[in-house]
Design an enzyme around this catalytic site. Structure first.
Site, PDB file in Angstrom:
ATOM      1  N   GLU A 246       0.811  -1.208   0.000  1.00 57.55           N
ATOM      2  CA  GLU A 246       0.000   0.000   0.000  1.00 57.55           C
ATOM      3  C   GLU A 246       0.849   1.264   0.000  1.00 57.55           C
ATOM      4  OE1 GLU A 246      -1.639  -1.845   3.545  1.00 57.55           O
ATOM      5  OE2 GLU A 246      -1.536   0.105   4.514  1.00 57.55           O
TER       6      GLU A 246
ATOM      7  N   CYS B  28       6.994  -7.416   6.594  1.00 53.86           N
ATOM      8  CA  CYS B  28       8.159  -6.878   7.292  1.00 53.86           C
ATOM      9  C   CYS B  28       8.591  -7.863   8.370  1.00 53.86           C
ATOM     10  CB  CYS B  28       7.804  -5.531   7.934  1.00 53.86           C
ATOM     11  SG  CYS B  28       9.182  -4.746   8.786  1.00 53.86           S
TER      12      CYS B  28
ATOM     13  N   CYS C  50       7.959  -5.221  15.140  1.00 54.92           N
ATOM     14  CA  CYS C  50       7.559  -4.219  16.146  1.00 54.92           C
ATOM     15  C   CYS C  50       6.157  -4.572  16.640  1.00 54.92           C
ATOM     16  CB  CYS C  50       7.573  -2.819  15.557  1.00 54.92           C
ATOM     17  SG  CYS C  50       9.199  -2.329  14.945  1.00 54.92           S
TER      18      CYS C  50
ATOM     19  N   CYS D 152       2.946  -2.592  15.478  1.00 49.07           N
ATOM     20  CA  CYS D 152       2.820  -2.274  14.050  1.00 49.07           C
ATOM     21  C   CYS D 152       2.085  -3.371  13.300  1.00 49.07           C
ATOM     22  CB  CYS D 152       4.191  -2.052  13.441  1.00 49.07           C
ATOM     23  SG  CYS D 152       4.130  -1.683  11.678  1.00 49.07           S
TER      24      CYS D 152
ATOM     25  N   HIS E 241      10.716   5.555  19.550  1.00 51.74           N
ATOM     26  CA  HIS E 241       9.540   5.070  20.285  1.00 51.74           C
ATOM     27  C   HIS E 241       9.746   4.723  21.751  1.00 51.74           C
ATOM     28  CE1 HIS E 241       8.035   5.176  16.313  1.00 51.74           C
ATOM     29  NE2 HIS E 241       8.222   3.931  15.975  1.00 51.74           N
TER      30      HIS E 241
ATOM     31  N   CYS F 196       0.060   2.031   9.253  1.00 49.10           N
ATOM     32  CA  CYS F 196       0.974   1.280   8.422  1.00 49.10           C
ATOM     33  C   CYS F 196       0.563  -0.195   8.276  1.00 49.10           C
ATOM     34  CB  CYS F 196       2.301   1.370   9.142  1.00 49.10           C
ATOM     35  SG  CYS F 196       3.668   1.093   8.143  1.00 49.10           S
TER      36      CYS F 196
END
Ligand code: SAH
Length: 341
Positions: free
Chosen positions: A89, A109, A113, A116, A213, A330
């Protein structure tokens, strides 16, 4: 077969000289591809038939297909289908300074994380250069806007696809092509130290953002497994080197998660961590997703966190919120699509 959008201007010049043609053909072809935006080689009407055939035999010209589009105020989210039916995307955000596109760099990915959505679906493969260039071209084709800024903050870890993202940046930056200025391009990474070192050596003039973060290893280990490999201290060390060698200001991204990293002591710790660094902190209101348990900090905590950083002389901004209605977190659009929602 290579895709024509994988090829830098310089490589295209070499291609033409190699086949006994004038270098100048590269100017003409780049012009058709990136200025006139043709979708087939046949449309390149000032190029001889013989050369067109040569190009057709050696390169494809396909770009990712947009299969879904969701719109909200000042934001449009696009889902792409790639030639192997994988999905990624991109998100277009309309700012007062221009239109910024957030591009994906991988299918899935592996950084894991915990907050995420992208990482819920593991990495399947890296994106090819043309699949990143193609995100920009496909969007400019269907909505008549000019994309002025590009951020590598979509699905994937850019520094886990290093060579391709460097070529991608080179191509979109080229004055002969889309010509997006270096200062208008930002790479965001979770902090892969060896690649940050390479990035410093490569000397690209684009902006670097680090997903931090957390103000300490304990919290960061919990949120971002990569921190167990590349903890905060050596990360800060290499980032100091980055700011010193490049003279550029670094961005730290800091998502505020309710009760986890948004307390007064975290703000103080963060201020101390970045003191004397040429950087600014971008506070990001968390975009909640239905699959993950994290909650976004409330407005009072966000403002309080911001004030403490300010009082401690840290340059800080709060990211404007985009598209909570359009699953803009995301990786959300793809995850929802793949799960058949
Ligand atoms: N892998 C790279 C780039 C992709 S993520 C990186 O880690 O920087 C881009 C940014 O979006 C990162 O800062 C990431 O931590 C953040 N992000 C991921 N999920 C989010 C969410 N639900 N809400 C807000 N920001 C999110």
């Amino acid at each position: 077969m290579k895709n024509i959008y994988d090829i830098s201007f310089e490589k295209l010049e070499t291609y033409f000289t190699d086949i006994g043609q004038k270098k100048f053909k590269a100017v003409q072809v780049y012009d058709w591809l990136y200025k006139k935006r043709v979708t087939s080689f046949e449309e390149m009407t000032n190029i001889k038939k013989e050369i067109i055939n040569h190009l057709k035999q050696n390169f494809s010209i396909q770009i990712p297909k947009i299969i879904k589009k969701e719109e909200d105020v000042d934001v449009i989210k696009f889902l792409f289908e790639l030639s192997d039916y994988q999905k990624v995307e991109a998100v277009l955000m309309k700012h007062d300074y221009g239109n910024s596109l957030c591009v994906s760099t991988q299918v899935g990915c592996n950084m894991g994380c915990s907050f995420c959505e992208s990482g819920r679906l593991k990495k399947i493969r890296n994106l090819e250069v043309h699949e990143m260039v193609g995100q920009i071209l496909a969007i400019e084709r269907i909505i008549k806007v000019r994309i002025s800024h590009v951020v590598l903050m979509g699905i994937g870890e850019p520094f886990d696809n290093y060579d391709h993202i460097i070529d991608f940046i080179h191509i979109i930056n080229s004055g002969k092509g889309i010509a997006i200025g270096s200062r208008h391009i930002t790479v965001s990474t979770c902090g892969i130290i060896p690649k940050i070192k390479r990035f410093i050596e490569d000397g690209k003039q684009v902006n670097l953002a680090i997903s931090l973060h957390a103000p300490n290893n304990q919290i960061r280990n919990h949120l971002m497994p990569i921190n167990k490999v590349y903890p905060i201290e050596p990360l800060m060390e290499v980032l100091k080197e980055y700011t010193e060698k490049t003279g550029r200001r670094l961005t730290f991204e800091y998502i505020l998660l309710d009760g986890i990293n948004d307390q007064v002591q975290h703000a103080l710790e963060l201020a101390k961590l970045v003191q004397n660094m040429n950087c600014y902190i971008n506070l990001i209101p968390y975009n909640e997703t239905s699959h993950l348990q994290y909650k976004k900090s409330n407005q009072t905590s966000i403002m309080h966190f911001y004030d403490i950083l300010k009082q401690n002389h840290v340059a800080v901004t709060i990211r404007r919120e985009f598209g909570s209605k359009v699953s803009a977190a995301c990786g959300q659009l793809r995850a929802n699509y793949e799960e058949g929602k």
